[in-house]
Write an enzyme that holds these catalytic residues in place. Structure first.
Site, PDB file in Angstrom:
ATOM      1  N   ARG A  16      -0.896  -9.738  15.942  1.00  0.00           N
ATOM      2  CA  ARG A  16      -1.109  -8.310  16.270  1.00  0.00           C
ATOM      3  C   ARG A  16      -2.102  -8.149  17.295  1.00  0.00           C
ATOM      4  O   ARG A  16      -2.944  -8.871  17.357  1.00  0.00           O
ATOM      5  CB  ARG A  16      -0.993  -7.067  15.011  1.00  0.00           C
ATOM      6  CG  ARG A  16      -0.107  -7.528  14.019  1.00  0.00           C
ATOM      7  CD  ARG A  16      -0.337  -6.456  12.983  1.00  0.00           C
ATOM      8  NE  ARG A  16       0.616  -6.459  11.574  1.00  0.00           N
ATOM      9  CZ  ARG A  16       0.100  -6.551  10.502  1.00  0.00           C
ATOM     10  NH1 ARG A  16      -0.903  -6.394  10.177  1.00  0.00           N
ATOM     11  NH2 ARG A  16       1.268  -6.770   9.672  1.00  0.00           N
ATOM     12  N   ARG A  48       0.599   3.215  10.676  1.00  0.00           N
ATOM     13  CA  ARG A  48      -0.268   2.082  10.969  1.00  0.00           C
ATOM     14  C   ARG A  48       0.355   1.695  12.389  1.00  0.00           C
ATOM     15  O   ARG A  48      -0.543   1.040  13.233  1.00  0.00           O
ATOM     16  CB  ARG A  48      -0.294   0.795  10.064  1.00  0.00           C
ATOM     17  CG  ARG A  48      -1.069  -0.295  10.163  1.00  0.00           C
ATOM     18  CD  ARG A  48      -1.066  -1.530   9.276  1.00  0.00           C
ATOM     19  NE  ARG A  48       0.176  -2.148   9.069  1.00  0.00           N
ATOM     20  CZ  ARG A  48       0.277  -3.306   8.225  1.00  0.00           C
ATOM     21  NH1 ARG A  48      -0.604  -3.531   7.486  1.00  0.00           N
ATOM     22  NH2 ARG A  48       1.305  -3.986   8.241  1.00  0.00           N
ATOM     23  N   ARG A  63       9.956  -4.790   5.293  1.00  0.00           N
ATOM     24  CA  ARG A  63       8.956  -4.812   4.456  1.00  0.00           C
ATOM     25  C   ARG A  63       9.267  -3.817   3.336  1.00  0.00           C
ATOM     26  O   ARG A  63       8.787  -4.066   2.173  1.00  0.00           O
ATOM     27  CB  ARG A  63       7.597  -4.472   5.329  1.00  0.00           C
ATOM     28  CG  ARG A  63       7.068  -5.524   5.966  1.00  0.00           C
ATOM     29  CD  ARG A  63       6.149  -5.095   7.259  1.00  0.00           C
ATOM     30  NE  ARG A  63       6.104  -6.401   7.931  1.00  0.00           N
ATOM     31  CZ  ARG A  63       5.026  -7.352   7.804  1.00  0.00           C
ATOM     32  NH1 ARG A  63       4.022  -6.784   7.153  1.00  0.00           N
ATOM     33  NH2 ARG A  63       4.954  -8.405   8.598  1.00  0.00           N
TER      34      ARG A  63
HETATM   35  N1  LIG Z   1       1.959 -16.449  -0.115  1.00  0.00           N
HETATM   36  C1  LIG Z   1       1.025 -16.059   0.999  1.00  0.00           C
HETATM   37  N2  LIG Z   1       1.077 -14.844   1.462  1.00  0.00           N
HETATM   38  C2  LIG Z   1       0.274 -14.558   2.437  1.00  0.00           C
HETATM   39  C3  LIG Z   1      -0.809 -15.391   2.864  1.00  0.00           C
HETATM   40  N3  LIG Z   1      -1.502 -14.654   4.061  1.00  0.00           N
HETATM   41  C4  LIG Z   1      -0.795 -13.427   4.141  1.00  0.00           C
HETATM   42  N4  LIG Z   1       0.142 -13.170   3.142  1.00  0.00           N
HETATM   43  C5  LIG Z   1       1.134 -12.140   2.848  1.00  0.00           C
HETATM   44  O1  LIG Z   1       2.030 -11.947   3.606  1.00  0.00           O
HETATM   45  C6  LIG Z   1       2.348 -10.748   3.486  1.00  0.00           C
HETATM   46  C7  LIG Z   1       2.367  -9.976   5.122  1.00  0.00           C
HETATM   47  O2  LIG Z   1       1.061 -10.174   5.695  1.00  0.00           O
HETATM   48  P1  LIG Z   1       0.925  -9.711   7.001  1.00  0.00           P
HETATM   49  O3  LIG Z   1       1.873 -10.269   8.175  1.00  0.00           O
HETATM   50  O4  LIG Z   1      -0.380  -9.872   7.400  1.00  0.00           O
HETATM   51  O5  LIG Z   1       1.057  -8.036   7.029  1.00  0.00           O
HETATM   52  P2  LIG Z   1       0.640  -6.901   6.419  1.00  0.00           P
HETATM   53  O6  LIG Z   1       0.718  -7.224   4.725  1.00  0.00           O
HETATM   54  O7  LIG Z   1       1.747  -5.902   6.488  1.00  0.00           O
HETATM   55  O8  LIG Z   1      -0.712  -6.606   6.634  1.00  0.00           O
HETATM   56  C8  LIG Z   1       1.377  -9.843   2.801  1.00  0.00           C
HETATM   57  O9  LIG Z   1       2.038  -9.605   1.635  1.00  0.00           O
HETATM   58  C9  LIG Z   1       0.163 -10.854   2.559  1.00  0.00           C
HETATM   59  O10 LIG Z   1      -0.211 -10.745   1.308  1.00  0.00           O
HETATM   60  C10 LIG Z   1      -0.817 -16.765   2.391  1.00  0.00           C
HETATM   61  O11 LIG Z   1      -1.542 -17.260   2.958  1.00  0.00           O
HETATM   62  N5  LIG Z   1       0.181 -17.000   1.586  1.00  0.00           N
HETATM   63  N1  LIG Z   2      -5.229   5.215  -0.260  1.00  0.00           N
HETATM   64  C1  LIG Z   2      -4.901   5.351   1.043  1.00  0.00           C
HETATM   65  N2  LIG Z   2      -4.466   6.259   1.601  1.00  0.00           N
HETATM   66  C2  LIG Z   2      -3.745   6.747   2.652  1.00  0.00           C
HETATM   67  N3  LIG Z   2      -3.842   5.334   3.726  1.00  0.00           N
HETATM   68  C3  LIG Z   2      -4.049   4.283   3.287  1.00  0.00           C
HETATM   69  C4  LIG Z   2      -4.682   4.096   2.058  1.00  0.00           C
HETATM   70  N4  LIG Z   2      -5.165   3.039   1.904  1.00  0.00           N
HETATM   71  C5  LIG Z   2      -4.828   2.303   3.195  1.00  0.00           C
HETATM   72  N5  LIG Z   2      -4.207   3.212   3.934  1.00  0.00           N
HETATM   73  C6  LIG Z   2      -3.975   2.941   5.190  1.00  0.00           C
HETATM   74  O1  LIG Z   2      -2.374   2.342   5.149  1.00  0.00           O
HETATM   75  C7  LIG Z   2      -2.208   1.550   6.261  1.00  0.00           C
HETATM   76  C8  LIG Z   2      -1.953   0.189   5.563  1.00  0.00           C
HETATM   77  O2  LIG Z   2      -3.186  -0.485   5.054  1.00  0.00           O
HETATM   78  P1  LIG Z   2      -3.337  -1.817   5.183  1.00  0.00           P
HETATM   79  O3  LIG Z   2      -4.788  -2.348   4.698  1.00  0.00           O
HETATM   80  O4  LIG Z   2      -3.164  -2.427   6.733  1.00  0.00           O
HETATM   81  O5  LIG Z   2      -2.235  -2.716   4.318  1.00  0.00           O
HETATM   82  P2  LIG Z   2      -1.897  -4.189   3.701  1.00  0.00           P
HETATM   83  O6  LIG Z   2      -2.923  -4.982   4.149  1.00  0.00           O
HETATM   84  O7  LIG Z   2      -1.655  -3.967   2.558  1.00  0.00           O
HETATM   85  O8  LIG Z   2      -0.756  -4.354   4.594  1.00  0.00           O
HETATM   86  C9  LIG Z   2      -3.535   1.337   7.020  1.00  0.00           C
HETATM   87  O9  LIG Z   2      -3.296   2.351   8.359  1.00  0.00           O
HETATM   88  C10 LIG Z   2      -4.359   1.949   6.068  1.00  0.00           C
HETATM   89  O10 LIG Z   2      -5.522   2.590   7.083  1.00  0.00           O
END
Ligand SMILES: Nc1nc2c(ncn2[C@@H]2O[C@H](COP(=O)(O)OP(=O)(O)O)[C@@H](O)[C@H]2O)c(=O)[nH]1
Ligand SMILES: Nc1ncnc2c1ncn2[C@@H]1O[C@H](COP(=O)(O)OP(=O)(O)O)[C@@H](O)[C@H]1O
Length: 402
Positions: A175, A268, A279
Site C-alpha cells: 500500500r 481507512r 474482507r
Molecule cells: N497467516 C498469516 N496471516 C497474515 C500474515 N501477515 C498478515 N496476515 C493477515 O492477513 C490479513 C490481511 O493483512 P493485510 O493485507 O495487511 O490487511 P489488513 O488486515 O486489512 O491491514 C490480516 O488478517 C493479517 O492478520 C502472516 O504472516 N500469516
Molecule cells: N477503536 C477504534 N475506533 C475507531 N476506529 C478505529 C479503532 N481502532 C482502529 N480504528 C481505525 O480503523 C482502521 C483500521 O485499523 P487497522 O489498525 O488498520 O486494522 P487492521 O490492522 O486490523 O486491518 C484504521 O483507520 C484505524 O485508525
C-alpha cells in the site's frame, strides 16, 4: 548413592569426539544414529556454502539424500559433530561469529518425525542453538479493519525496547506508505512457495486471495534481539502456530459490530470497493472461528480504542504491575579459533588448542545441554554456557552459570 565423581581434564582425552582432524575429511563428519550414518559437511576445502547432508543406511547398504529443512549455518571453516539424545546432532563450528557457532541437525525429533509422515524421503532439519530463553511471542488476530495494526503500533511506540514485530512475507502489493522489510517482505509467489517447501515458514495461509506467511527467521530475529515478538496473522495462521512448537499467547481482536467494521475499512481508504466486500465476507467466518475455535487465550473487543489498548496492556502484564525493562539480549559464545570438542554426559567440553604444539591447553568452555528447549522449525534454546577454572581443571561443582 554416592556422589558423582569429578570429571577432570585428563578424562577428556579418552572420550568421544568427532570433527576437527579426528574422523573428518575436508569438512565432513560422520555420526551414527541407530542403523544410519549421517555425513555432514562438504568434501572439499574450498567452500562451506555447499554444506550437505548424506545418510548411509547400513541395513539397506545404500546412500540416501534427505530433504533438508530449515536454514543451514552460514559458511564456516570446519565443525565438530556430537550426537545428543539419539535424535539430534550438535554441530560446533569453527570460524563463525559468536552468535552463529552452535547448530543442531535434527534427525529423529518429533518435528522431523511429523515432517517424514507422508514423505518418501528421509527428512532432517537445521535449528540454530542460542543461549537462554525468550519471552512467549504474542499472536494477534482479527478481521481486517478491526484495529490490529493500530493497537500493535501503539504498543511498539510505548515500549520500543520491549517488543519487536514479526515481519511477514506476502504476495500482495504494497500500500502507499508501506515499506518492504518493515511492514512486510513483499515477495513473488514462486519464491515464497519454494521457501515454504524448504521448511522456512512457521505458518502460511491464503488470505483475501494472497499468500501470507511468517518465516522462522522473522520470529527468531526478534527473539535474538532480546525483544518479545508480536505476530499479526489471520485465524488460519494462528491455528497453525497453535499446532507448532512455538509457545505463544493468542489474542483475538473483535469488532463491536459488522457495520462499525465496514465503516473503519472504508475510512481507512486503502482498499477498493471489491476488496472491502471480500474482507467483509471473510470477516464473518473469522469472527465465528475466533470466538469459538478454542485457539485464542483472550478475546478483546475493540470498541473504544483507548480502553481496548489498556486491556491489551493488562493482558501482557504492562499495567504497571510488571517490570518493563527489556531482558538483556543473550550473548553469543566466543569460541577459540582452534579447539577440540568432547562430550561427557550432558556436557559438551570445548578445549582450546594452542597452535604451536597442537596440544590442548586447560582452558575449557562447557556447554550444558540438559535443558534444551524448542528446536526446529525455530531455534534450540536453553543452552547454558560457562567457563571452567583452568587452575583446578575439575568440572564438578565449580562452574559459573552464565
Ligand atoms: N497467516 C498469516 N496471516 C497474515 C500474515 N501477515 C498478515 N496476515 C493477515 O492477513 C490479513 C490481511 O493483512 P493485510 O493485507 O495487511 O490487511 P489488513 O488486515 O486489512 O491491514 C490480516 O488478517 C493479517 O492478520 C502472516 O504472516 N500469516
Ligand atoms: N477503536 C477504534 N475506533 C475507531 N476506529 C478505529 C479503532 N481502532 C482502529 N480504528 C481505525 O480503523 C482502521 C483500521 O485499523 P487497522 O489498525 O488498520 O486494522 P487492521 O490492522 O486490523 O486491518 C484504521 O483507520 C484505524 O485508525
Amino acid at each position: 548413592m554416592g556422589e558423582a565423581p569429578a570429571l577432570c581434564v585428563e578424562d577428556l582425552k579418552v572420550r568421544f569426539s568427532n570433527g576437527f582432524g579426528l574422523r573428518s575429511k575436508g569438512f565432513e563428519t560422520s555420526t551414527d544414529v541407530g542403523d544410519k550414518t549421517f555425513v555432514i559437511g562438504c568434501n572439499n576445502n574450498d567452500s562451506t556454502s555447499s554444506l550437505e547432508v548424506h545418510i548411509y543406511d547400513k541395513s539397506g547398504r545404500k546412500w540416501v539424500i534427505p530433504t533438508v529443512l530449515g536454514t543451514k549455518p552460514k559458511p564456516y571453516e570446519g565443525h565438530s559433530a556430537v550426537l545428543l539424545n539419539e535424535d539430534r546432532i550438535m554441530i560446533i563450528t569453527r570460524g563463525s561469529t559468536p552468535d552463529d557457532c552452535i547448530w543442531f541437525l535434527e534427525v529423529d525429533t518429533e518435528y522431523v518425525k511429523q515432517q517424514k509422515e507422508g514423505s518418501e524421503t528421509e527428512v532432517v532439519a537445521w535449528s540454530k542453538g542460542v543461549r537462554g530463553d525468550a519471552e512467549k511471542p504474542v499472536v494477534i488476530s482479527g478481521p481486517s479493519g478491526v484495529g490490529k495494526g493500530t493497537l500493535i503500533n501503539m504498543l511498539m511506540k510505548e515500549f520500543p525496547s520491549m517488543f519487536g514485530f514479526s515481519v511477514s512475507h506476502t504476495t500482495r502489493a504494497p500500500r502507499g506508505t508501506e515499506k518492504n522489510g518493515v511492514h512486510y517482505h513483499f515477495t513473488e509467489r514462486s519464491v515464497m512457495e519454494k521457501d515454504i517447501k524448504d521448511g522456512k515458514f512457521l505458518e502460511f495461509a491464503s488470505v483475501h486471495g494472497n499468500l501470507y506467511g511468517t518465516s522462522i527467521e522473522a520470529v527468531e530475529a526478534v527473539a535474538d534481539s532480546g525483544k518479545r515478538c508480536i505476530l499479526d496473522i489471520d485465524v488460519q495462521g494462528a491455528k497453525s502456530v497453535r499446532a507448532s512448537s512455538l509457545d505463544a499467547v493468542f489474542i483475538f481482536i473483535s469488532p463491536p459490530s459488522m457495520s462499525e467494521l465496514e465503516e473503519r475499512l472504508r475510512l481507512r481508504g486503502t482498499e477498493t470497493e471489491e476488496q472491502i466486500q471480500k474482507r467483509l465476507r471473510n470477516a464473518k467466518a473469522e469472527i465465528e472461528q475466533g470466538k469459538s475455535s478454542g485457539i485464542f487465550d483472550h478475546i478483546l473487543c475493540n470498541d473504544n480504542l483507548e480502553k481496548c489498548y489498556e486491556n491489551l496492556k493488562k493482558l501482557l502484564g504492562l499495567d504497571g504491575s510488571a517490570p518493563i525493562n527489556p531482558k538483556p539480549s543473550p550473548n553469543g559464545i566466543d569460541l577459540p579459533p582452534n579447539h577440540s570438542v568432547s562430550k561427557i554426559d550432558n556436557k559438551i567440553i570445548i578445549q582450546h588448542e594452542t597452535p604451536e604444539s597442537g596440544n590442548a591447553s586447560n582452558n575449557l568452555i562447557v556447554l550444558e545441554v540438559s535443558l534444551l528447549k524448542g528446536g526446529a522449525p525455530g531455534r534450540t534454546r536453553g543452552l547454558n554456557v560457562y567457563n571452567v577454572d583452568p587452575v583446578s581443571n575439575c568440572l564438578n561443582g565449580i562452574h559459573k552459570p552464565s
